[in-house]
Design an enzyme around this catalytic site. Sequence first.
Site, PDB file in Angstrom:
ATOM      1  CE  LYS A 165     -16.953  -4.236  34.934  1.00  0.00           C
ATOM      2  NZ  LYS A 165     -16.610  -2.883  34.437  1.00  0.00           N
TER       3      LYS A 165
ATOM      4  NE  ARG B 129     -20.490  -1.203  40.066  1.00  0.00           N
ATOM      5  CZ  ARG B 129     -20.665  -1.677  38.840  1.00  0.00           C
ATOM      6  NH1 ARG B 129     -21.037  -2.895  38.643  1.00  0.00           N
ATOM      7  NH2 ARG B 129     -20.438  -0.909  37.810  1.00  0.00           N
TER       8      ARG B 129
ATOM      9  NE  ARG C  21     -21.532   0.735  27.276  1.00  0.00           N
ATOM     10  CZ  ARG C  21     -21.142   0.401  28.495  1.00  0.00           C
ATOM     11  NH1 ARG C  21     -20.707  -0.822  28.727  1.00  0.00           N
ATOM     12  NH2 ARG C  21     -21.170   1.277  29.465  1.00  0.00           N
TER      13      ARG C  21
ATOM     14  NE  ARG D 286     -24.815   1.198  30.335  1.00  0.00           N
ATOM     15  CZ  ARG D 286     -23.948   0.434  30.984  1.00  0.00           C
ATOM     16  NH1 ARG D 286     -23.609  -0.757  30.495  1.00  0.00           N
ATOM     17  NH2 ARG D 286     -23.389   0.830  32.111  1.00  0.00           N
TER      18      ARG D 286
ATOM     19  NE  ARG E  30     -20.992   4.009  34.411  1.00  0.00           N
ATOM     20  CZ  ARG E  30     -20.893   3.625  33.135  1.00  0.00           C
ATOM     21  NH1 ARG E  30     -21.135   4.488  32.165  1.00  0.00           N
ATOM     22  NH2 ARG E  30     -20.561   2.397  32.837  1.00  0.00           N
TER      23      ARG E  30
HETATM   24  P1  AP5 Z   1     -18.109  -3.338  27.896  1.00  0.00           P
HETATM   25  O1  AP5 Z   1     -17.680  -4.747  27.728  1.00  0.00           O
HETATM   26  O2  AP5 Z   1     -19.555  -3.008  27.769  1.00  0.00           O
HETATM   27  O3  AP5 Z   1     -17.478  -2.761  29.268  1.00  0.00           O
HETATM   28  P2  AP5 Z   1     -17.812  -3.069  30.778  1.00  0.00           P
HETATM   29  O4  AP5 Z   1     -16.527  -3.159  31.510  1.00  0.00           O
HETATM   30  O5  AP5 Z   1     -18.743  -4.235  30.887  1.00  0.00           O
HETATM   31  O6  AP5 Z   1     -18.508  -1.690  31.124  1.00  0.00           O
HETATM   32  P3  AP5 Z   1     -19.819  -1.287  31.892  1.00  0.00           P
HETATM   33  O7  AP5 Z   1     -19.969   0.190  31.602  1.00  0.00           O
HETATM   34  O8  AP5 Z   1     -20.990  -2.145  31.534  1.00  0.00           O
HETATM   35  O9  AP5 Z   1     -19.398  -1.518  33.327  1.00  0.00           O
HETATM   36  P4  AP5 Z   1     -19.913  -0.822  34.552  1.00  0.00           P
HETATM   37  O10 AP5 Z   1     -19.290  -1.621  35.605  1.00  0.00           O
HETATM   38  O11 AP5 Z   1     -19.696   0.622  34.609  1.00  0.00           O
HETATM   39  O12 AP5 Z   1     -21.496  -0.892  34.366  1.00  0.00           O
HETATM   40  P5  AP5 Z   1     -22.587  -1.972  34.839  1.00  0.00           P
HETATM   41  O13 AP5 Z   1     -23.453  -2.236  33.678  1.00  0.00           O
HETATM   42  O14 AP5 Z   1     -21.943  -3.088  35.552  1.00  0.00           O
HETATM   43  O15 AP5 Z   1     -17.267  -2.441  26.860  1.00  0.00           O
HETATM   44  C1  AP5 Z   1     -17.473  -1.053  26.757  1.00  0.00           C
HETATM   45  C2  AP5 Z   1     -17.431  -0.629  25.281  1.00  0.00           C
HETATM   46  O16 AP5 Z   1     -16.113  -0.840  24.777  1.00  0.00           O
HETATM   47  C3  AP5 Z   1     -18.367  -1.431  24.354  1.00  0.00           C
HETATM   48  O17 AP5 Z   1     -18.856  -0.595  23.356  1.00  0.00           O
HETATM   49  C4  AP5 Z   1     -17.457  -2.513  23.733  1.00  0.00           C
HETATM   50  O18 AP5 Z   1     -17.911  -2.911  22.455  1.00  0.00           O
HETATM   51  C5  AP5 Z   1     -16.133  -1.777  23.684  1.00  0.00           C
HETATM   52  N1  AP5 Z   1     -14.958  -2.639  23.888  1.00  0.00           N
HETATM   53  C6  AP5 Z   1     -14.857  -3.679  24.751  1.00  0.00           C
HETATM   54  N2  AP5 Z   1     -13.619  -4.197  24.689  1.00  0.00           N
HETATM   55  C7  AP5 Z   1     -12.933  -3.449  23.769  1.00  0.00           C
HETATM   56  C8  AP5 Z   1     -11.597  -3.473  23.269  1.00  0.00           C
HETATM   57  N3  AP5 Z   1     -10.703  -4.378  23.681  1.00  0.00           N
HETATM   58  N4  AP5 Z   1     -11.238  -2.542  22.348  1.00  0.00           N
HETATM   59  C9  AP5 Z   1     -12.127  -1.610  21.907  1.00  0.00           C
HETATM   60  N5  AP5 Z   1     -13.396  -1.542  22.329  1.00  0.00           N
HETATM   61  C10 AP5 Z   1     -13.788  -2.442  23.256  1.00  0.00           C
HETATM   62  O19 AP5 Z   1     -23.353  -1.101  35.937  1.00  0.00           O
HETATM   63  C11 AP5 Z   1     -24.145   0.010  35.591  1.00  0.00           C
HETATM   64  C12 AP5 Z   1     -24.696   0.647  36.865  1.00  0.00           C
HETATM   65  O20 AP5 Z   1     -25.522  -0.297  37.571  1.00  0.00           O
HETATM   66  C13 AP5 Z   1     -23.636   1.081  37.902  1.00  0.00           C
HETATM   67  O21 AP5 Z   1     -23.124   2.357  37.622  1.00  0.00           O
HETATM   68  C14 AP5 Z   1     -24.462   1.032  39.196  1.00  0.00           C
HETATM   69  O22 AP5 Z   1     -25.277   2.169  39.327  1.00  0.00           O
HETATM   70  C15 AP5 Z   1     -25.368  -0.176  38.982  1.00  0.00           C
HETATM   71  N6  AP5 Z   1     -24.766  -1.424  39.505  1.00  0.00           N
HETATM   72  C16 AP5 Z   1     -24.316  -2.481  38.788  1.00  0.00           C
HETATM   73  N7  AP5 Z   1     -23.831  -3.423  39.609  1.00  0.00           N
HETATM   74  C17 AP5 Z   1     -23.971  -2.948  40.869  1.00  0.00           C
HETATM   75  C18 AP5 Z   1     -23.608  -3.459  42.145  1.00  0.00           C
HETATM   76  N8  AP5 Z   1     -22.989  -4.646  42.288  1.00  0.00           N
HETATM   77  N9  AP5 Z   1     -23.894  -2.696  43.217  1.00  0.00           N
HETATM   78  C19 AP5 Z   1     -24.497  -1.502  43.108  1.00  0.00           C
HETATM   79  N10 AP5 Z   1     -24.836  -0.947  41.925  1.00  0.00           N
HETATM   80  C20 AP5 Z   1     -24.579  -1.679  40.813  1.00  0.00           C
END
Ligand code: AP5
Length: 217
Positions: free
Chosen positions: A13, A88, A127, A160, A171
């Site tokens: 994403k 979420r 990552r 991370r 997660r």
């Molecule tokens: P990346 O693009 O970083 O993936 P992502 O979907 O953004 O993954 P996240 O882990 O950041 O999402 P998340 O929702 O778990 O975490 P968030 O930070 O929102 O890609 C991942 C990897 O793959 C990278 O290395 C990239 O280079 C690689 N890649 C990408 N595309 C690729 C492809 N096509 N092929 C190969 N490789 C590829 O949230 C973290 C924490 O914050 C949550 O767990 C929660 O505790 C809290 N939080 C965040 N938002 C909320 C909310 N709204 N409410 C409550 N808690 C929240």
Amino acid sequence: MRFVFLGPPGVGKGTQAKGFAAQRGIAHISTGDMLRDAVKNGTPAGLKAKPIMEAGGLVPDDVVLEMVGERLEYEDAKPGFILDGYPRNPKQAEDLRVMLEQRGLALDHVVAFELDVEAIVPRLSGRRSCPQCGAVYHVAANPPKRAGVCDKCDTGLIQRKDDQPEVIRDRMKTYAEKTEPLIDYYRKAGILIPVEGAGTVEEVRGRLEAAVPVEAA
Ligand code: AP5
């Protein structure tokens, strides 16, 4: 041009949102990035969020709502935005609907990225992120020019804490229980666009652009 990017952890994403937002001149609003900044800066929200994020749970809805509400007021969000990682759960979806309605706005599209669990784990465990500028790499799919060092600001890259295998499992569970029901919610609202997340970053970008052409945005 108001989007939500939805999908399991590590589906890509954030990677897709960065380029898509820049191309369309809209803001990329990642609640994960905002929370990590709050943790880094030791703010009250960050102190509350830290143990929850490290355990793979969800930070309280009111904490995230306040952050998103403030961020939507920034000038760069006026032409539009991508909410990456928000909402979420159903309560956050309702909070968002009300927050936008109060501003005379509504969501245009919810893009739901789909990917098998087997493909997600290697994306997360490979990552590496820059703690300084937030750039995201992958050891195999998108490595930095010099191993372990950010191309943009020369800072040492980190893994991370929530990308450890046991937290990834939690997660994924949180996603399945709390976030996945939103797919049906937005499908029923008629604004869901599913996008297959398998393949290279460029392949996914191509699918995304075909699914949401500029004239449809
Ligand atoms: P990346 O693009 O970083 O993936 P992502 O979907 O953004 O993954 P996240 O882990 O950041 O999402 P998340 O929702 O778990 O975490 P968030 O930070 O929102 O890609 C991942 C990897 O793959 C990278 O290395 C990239 O280079 C690689 N890649 C990408 N595309 C690729 C492809 N096509 N092929 C190969 N490789 C590829 O949230 C973290 C924490 O914050 C949550 O767990 C929660 O505790 C809290 N939080 C965040 N938002 C909320 C909310 N709204 N409410 C409550 N808690 C929240």
